[in-house]
Structure formats: structure tokens, C-alpha cells
Design an enzyme around this catalytic site. Structure first.
Site, short mmCIF file in Angstrom:
data_model
loop_
_atom_site.label_atom_id
_atom_site.label_comp_id
_atom_site.label_asym_id
_atom_site.label_seq_id
_atom_site.Cartn_x
_atom_site.Cartn_y
_atom_site.Cartn_z
N THR A 93 31.54 -8.42 -23.60
CA THR A 93 30.68 -8.32 -22.42
C THR A 93 29.22 -8.51 -22.82
O THR A 93 28.47 -9.26 -22.17
CB THR A 93 30.87 -6.97 -21.72
OG1 THR A 93 32.24 -6.84 -21.32
CG2 THR A 93 29.98 -6.85 -20.50
N ASP A 94 28.80 -7.85 -23.88
CA ASP A 94 27.44 -8.03 -24.39
C ASP A 94 27.20 -9.47 -24.81
O ASP A 94 26.15 -10.07 -24.49
CB ASP A 94 27.19 -7.12 -25.59
CG ASP A 94 26.63 -5.76 -25.19
OD1 ASP A 94 26.03 -5.66 -24.12
OD2 ASP A 94 26.81 -4.80 -25.96
#
Length: 377
Positions: A213-214
Site C-alpha cells: 500500500t505504501d
């Protein structure tokens, strides 16, 4: 170096001596015991596409630093601003460490310069304002509105530098009911549904092994910044980019989201398998694991030929992918039993030249011994 930036650089050096400190200079290649030296610059003599672009990096942890690191890899001058004392949170994330530096921190902060500035102090905020005045891009990941309280928001800095591209990276965006909620990768991965679809078919939700996600958010931010730089050539003005973990991960749900939005189909976990393609998953071999991806009917026939299971191609239950999906359980039992009879390397040799996408499930040590990786390093 421009005259305005040269003067500011001298001012910054003077401030170092009166309480501001340097945490990180231009990164250098590091060599660990027993490891190779890796260099991201594969064509050192050539001009890189973002040379002459100056980026002010007010981010920490992963998504923002990953985005600014890519900009640095492309030739931008990246000035990372960290808090005095500890700096970026990830400086303490470890082990492992190289000397006193966290390997985690080093992995997303190459090609950067750094200064330590206390933004809560008026002279610290003033210094960042001055830097923003001579930078092309500013990237930050504070809670929405926090920098505005220090006169460092987009509204304030765009008046000082109308050409400034200001990218805000947050957990949930600049507006909405969760806007003021802190966001980490694991939380956004859970809220976005990513964990719901990750893990063994009959098991619990699993956090992906890498902070995807990052990383996805960092890639979106980098792409948006590149587009904004191109747009600025046409308009002469900067823009405010709103990039956040939740929206980035939801957008990456791809066909999983489309299945629900268009057909009302709730997703489930499939382990290494694919819900819509069979066989398309990992199989245990005699000594490891192998992934086979038969994306069409011709490739399925070739899989059966390699496995000496040609009879399966004549079975009416498996003639099309749709039929194989419907009858996956029995088919996968047959394939799994066959793969267990030989070693991974033997299967890879058998599949070579077949036109079927296959690959071993490598350990990280195996990854960095992989000839294709070594060729591109």
C-alpha cells in the site's frame, strides 16, 4: 547552483552552527560484509531526465520517501527535512543496521541530502518557506491541515512560489470523515480490502509480505508529480496533489473491485491461486515450490504435455478455462500429485521452451543469485 539557492545554502550552513544539524549527505553506495555493492545509476555519464529539478522532501517512513527517492534516481536534487534529534522514524527501525544506520531507512532514502529543522520553531518554518521558494516540488505527509498551521500549507507556499508543485501524501486524503486519522500501510491495507483477499483460501487474512500500500502510493505520487511537471510547462503554474494510502490501494484492487461493482460478487482469499484462471498458482515440488500460469487453453495443453498428462486435454471437464474453473478441485489434485514427483529445477528444465510462464518461488537469497537480476543490476 542558482544565485538565490546559493545564498539560501549559505544561510542554511550558518543555521547548522546555531542548532540545525545535518543528518544525511548525498547517499553513497554501502558494502555489507558478505554482500555485493549495488548502484542504482546504470549510466553515470548520461544526463538524467530530472536534472535541474529541486525537490523539498518533508516526508518520513515509506510512501513519501519512496516517491522522492524515485525522483532522486531520475536526477532530481532532493533535500530531505527531518526533525532534530531522531530524524525520520525509520532511522531506528531494525535490526539490521549498517554501522549506525537502519537498513530500512537506507532502502528508501538514497540520492538525497538532509537537514534537521524544528518546524515548530518560527525560524525553522521560515527556513522551509525559503527552501520552498527555490524548489520545484514539495512532498509532505503530515496530517491534513498541520502544515497550514505553521504557514507551510499549499495556500501559503503557492503564494510565495506559484510554480511550486505541492504533493500531500496522507492516510485518507485531505477531506472526509477519516482525514484527520493517522494512516500506516497495515491499516490502509486492512480498510481497503487488500488483507481480505490476501492469505490462504481457508485461513485468516494476511498482511502482504511487503508494504504494497505504501509502495503503490509512492508510485502514484511519483507519477502525479511527473505529470504536474509536464503540465507546468504548459501553464507556468504549480498544483496541489492529494495522494493517499486508502485511495491508492482501493484503485489497485483492479478486477476485484470491478467484480463487486459490476456483478455484486464478494471477493475471497485464494492463496497463490487465481479465482478466474486454472491452473494459475503455486505447486509444491519434491524440494520446493513452483508457480505455473496457464492463461489460455493452448497453454493448458502445453502444461499437460510437459507433465505427461495429455489425457487431461481430452477430458470434457477441462477443455476450456471456464470449465477448468468450475472443476478446479479435481484438476488441481491431479496436477499437485504430479508436481510432487520431481524437483523444482527438473520441472523448470522441462518447461523451458514450452511457452508456458513458470517460475520458482525464490528465497531472497535466491532472488539475488538469479541470473536475470544480476544481468540488470
Amino acid at each position: 547552483m542558482s544565485g538565490s539557492f546559493r545564498a539560501l545554502h549559505s544561510d542554511v550552513r550558518a543555521r547548522y552552527r546555531s542548532g540545525f544539524g545535518t543528518l544525511l549527505q548525498r547517499s553513497q553506495a554501502l558494502r555489507c560484509p558478505g554482500s555485493r555493492q549495488w548502484n542504482s545509476d546504470t549510466n553515470a555519464g548520461a544526463a538524467r531526465p530530472l536534472e535541474g529539478v529541486r525537490v523539498l522532501d518533508l516526508t518520513r517512513v515509506l510512501a513519501g520517501p519512496f516517491a522522492t527517492m524515485i525522483l532522486g534516481d531520475l536526477g532530481a536534487e532532493v533535500i530531505k527535512v527531518e526533525r532534530p534529534g531522531g530524524g525520520d522514524d525509520t532511522r531506528t527501525w531494525g535490526p539490521p543496521f549498517v554501522a549506525s544506520e537502519s537498513v530500512y531507512f537506507l532502502s528508501v532514502n538514497r540520492n538525497k541530502k538532509s537537514i534537521a529543522v524544528d518546524l515548530k520553531q518560527p525560524r525553522g518554518a521560515e527556513l522551509v518557506q525559503q527552501l520552498a521558494g527555490v524548489c520545484d516540488v514539495l512532498v509532505e505527509n503530515f496530517l491534513p491541515g498541520k502544515l497550514g498551521q505553521m504557514s507551510l500549507g499549499y495556500a501559503e507556499l503557492s503564494r510565495l512560489n506559484p510554480r511550486l508543485i505541492y504533493c500531500s501524501v496522507s492516510g485518507y486524503g485531505q477531506t472526509g470523515p477519516r482525514a484527520q486519522t493517522p494512516g500506516y500501510d497495515s491499516i490502509a491495507s486492512a480498510v481497503s480490502g487488500m488483507m481480505h483477499v490476501t492469505g490462504p483460501e481457508d485461513g485468516e487474512p494476511v498482511r502482504p509480505g511487503v508494504a504494497m500500500t505504501d509502495l503503490a502510493t509512492g508510485l502514484y505520487a511519483h507519477g502525479a508529480i511527473m505529470a504536474a511537471l509536464l503540465q507546468r510547462h504548459k501553464t507556468g503554474r504549480g498544483v496541489h496533489i492529494d495522494c493517499n494510502l486508502l485511495s491508492s490501494q482501493v484503485s489497485c484492487l483492479s478486477h476485484i473491485a470491478a467484480n463487486y461493482l459490476n456483478a455484486g460478487k464478494e471477493a475471497k482469499r485464494w492463496g497463490t491461486a487465481h479465482e478466474s484462471i486454472v491452473p494459475y498458482q503455486g505447486f509444491r515440488t519434491r524440494d520446493g515450490h513452483l508457480v505455473v500460469a496457464a492463461g489460455n487453453d493452448k497453454q493448458f495443453v502445453r502444461v499437460c504435455k510437459v507433465l505427461d498428462l495429455q489425457d487431461l486435454t481430452e477430458d470434457p471437464n477441462y477443455r476450456t478455462n471456464q470449465l477448468r474453473v468450475q472443476n478446479r478441485k479435481r484438476l488441481l489434485q491431479i496436477l499437485s500429485q504430479r508436481f510432487l514427483q520431481e524437483n523444482t529445477a527438473d520441472w523448470l528444465r522441462r518447461f523451458q521452451g514450452s511457452g508456458v510462464p513458470v517460475g520458482p518461488i525464490n528465497s531472497i537469497q535466491d532472488v539475488f543469485s538469479e541470473p536475470q537480476i544480476l544481468e540488470g543490476a
